[in-house]
Motif scaffolding. Sequence first.
Motif, PDB file in Angstrom:
ATOM      1  N   PHE A 176       0.922  -1.184  -0.037  1.00 17.52           N
ATOM      2  CA  PHE A 176      -0.134  -0.159   0.012  1.00 17.52           C
ATOM      3  C   PHE A 176       0.971   1.148   0.000  1.00 17.52           C
ATOM      4  CE2 PHE A 176      -4.040  -1.946   1.996  1.00 17.52           C
ATOM      5  CZ  PHE A 176      -4.787  -1.913   0.610  1.00 17.52           C
ATOM      6  N   ALA A 177       1.856   1.397   0.844  1.00 14.26           N
ATOM      7  CA  ALA A 177       2.596   2.699   0.840  1.00 14.26           C
ATOM      8  C   ALA A 177       3.388   2.764  -0.343  1.00 14.26           C
ATOM      9  CB  ALA A 177       3.808   2.312   2.015  1.00 14.26           C
ATOM     10  N   GLU A 178       3.776   1.776  -1.007  1.00 14.63           N
ATOM     11  CA  GLU A 178       4.641   1.820  -2.228  1.00 14.63           C
ATOM     12  C   GLU A 178       3.523   2.625  -3.203  1.00 14.63           C
ATOM     13  OE1 GLU A 178       6.562  -1.131  -5.603  1.00 14.63           O
ATOM     14  OE2 GLU A 178       7.322  -1.092  -3.530  1.00 14.63           O
ATOM     15  N   LEU A 179       2.255   2.098  -3.112  1.00 12.82           N
ATOM     16  CA  LEU A 179       1.194   2.888  -4.246  1.00 12.82           C
ATOM     17  C   LEU A 179       0.784   4.025  -3.772  1.00 12.82           C
ATOM     18  CD1 LEU A 179      -0.363  -0.694  -5.089  1.00 12.82           C
ATOM     19  CD2 LEU A 179       1.509   0.683  -6.435  1.00 12.82           C
ATOM     20  N   GLY A 180       1.068   4.587  -2.542  1.00 11.46           N
ATOM     21  CA  GLY A 180       0.646   5.868  -2.221  1.00 11.46           C
ATOM     22  C   GLY A 180      -0.088   5.756  -1.519  1.00 11.46           C
ATOM     23  N   LEU A 181      -0.435   4.925  -0.494  1.00 10.29           N
ATOM     24  CA  LEU A 181      -1.436   4.843   0.674  1.00 10.29           C
ATOM     25  C   LEU A 181      -0.589   4.425   1.863  1.00 10.29           C
ATOM     26  CD1 LEU A 181      -4.401   4.787   1.813  1.00 10.29           C
ATOM     27  CD2 LEU A 181      -4.528   2.272   1.565  1.00 10.29           C
ATOM     28  N   PRO A 182      -0.169   5.542   2.658  1.00  5.45           N
ATOM     29  CA  PRO A 182       0.850   5.354   3.836  1.00  5.45           C
ATOM     30  C   PRO A 182      -0.093   4.814   5.128  1.00  5.45           C
ATOM     31  CG  PRO A 182       0.095   7.557   3.447  1.00  5.45           C
ATOM     32  CD  PRO A 182      -0.472   6.952   2.444  1.00  5.45           C
ATOM     33  N   ASP A 183      -1.369   4.907   5.077  1.00  2.00           N
ATOM     34  CA  ASP A 183      -1.827   4.284   6.340  1.00  2.00           C
ATOM     35  C   ASP A 183      -3.395   3.997   6.039  1.00  2.00           C
ATOM     36  OD1 ASP A 183      -2.249   4.066   8.904  1.00  2.00           O
ATOM     37  OD2 ASP A 183      -2.820   5.784   9.687  1.00  2.00           O
TER      38      ASP A 183
END
Length: 245
Positions: A176-183
Amino acid sequence: MAGLKQVQRQTGVALWRQIADRIREAISTGAYDETGMVPPETMLALQFGVNRHTVRSALAALAQEGIVRAVQGRGTLIERKERLNFPITRRTRFTAGIGDQAREMRGLLLDEAKEEASTEIARWLGLKPRAQVIRLETLREADKRPVSRATSWFPAERFAGIGEAYRKRESITKAFAELGLPDYVRATTEVTAAHASAADMADLELTPGAILLIAKAMNTDLEGVPVQYSISRFAADRVQFTIEN
């Protein structure tokens, strides 16, 4: 010695694996608490109707999991009897949840597909019927032992590339973080129990009759938009859930 369930031959599940499951179950229920030791190999071989080599293979697998340890001149010592504790919280994460209960954790991508959402999947993800979703089939291991098998769906338009990100990172959170969703947060969790299917027995290395804890879960971003719907199957003799506020 406490009675153990007999192994079943010609089931497609190796005898040593069945014996390991029986011993693990006995340890978790406290059958050997009085001595803190697993019964001698000869006694186990007699009880299960197998040779000592098969029993040794079962004990070696349990040692690899960190549950028992061979002690020269004494026998097989019980190192850990409890199941892994998996907390279900507002921010449920596999790696953080297992924490220091395991020395090594892995996430394996078994399959990936882009497909039309079924009516149920579209409802969970807040999508229009037949919208495109990405389905991931994953397996999580702790200390080389399969712990959970999950099927997850993600909105395809928002999370194109999540399969490759998971393959590299071995973590939904990191993907998720890699795709722009940090949380993200857990919105809903439904827990049931059922007997393992043949496919789940194979993937989780379980014996016939094994029970699964099944968690249906929906995660959202911080604005409440659904980002993932998953059905995770956990081996009930290896994991327990703790519900935390």
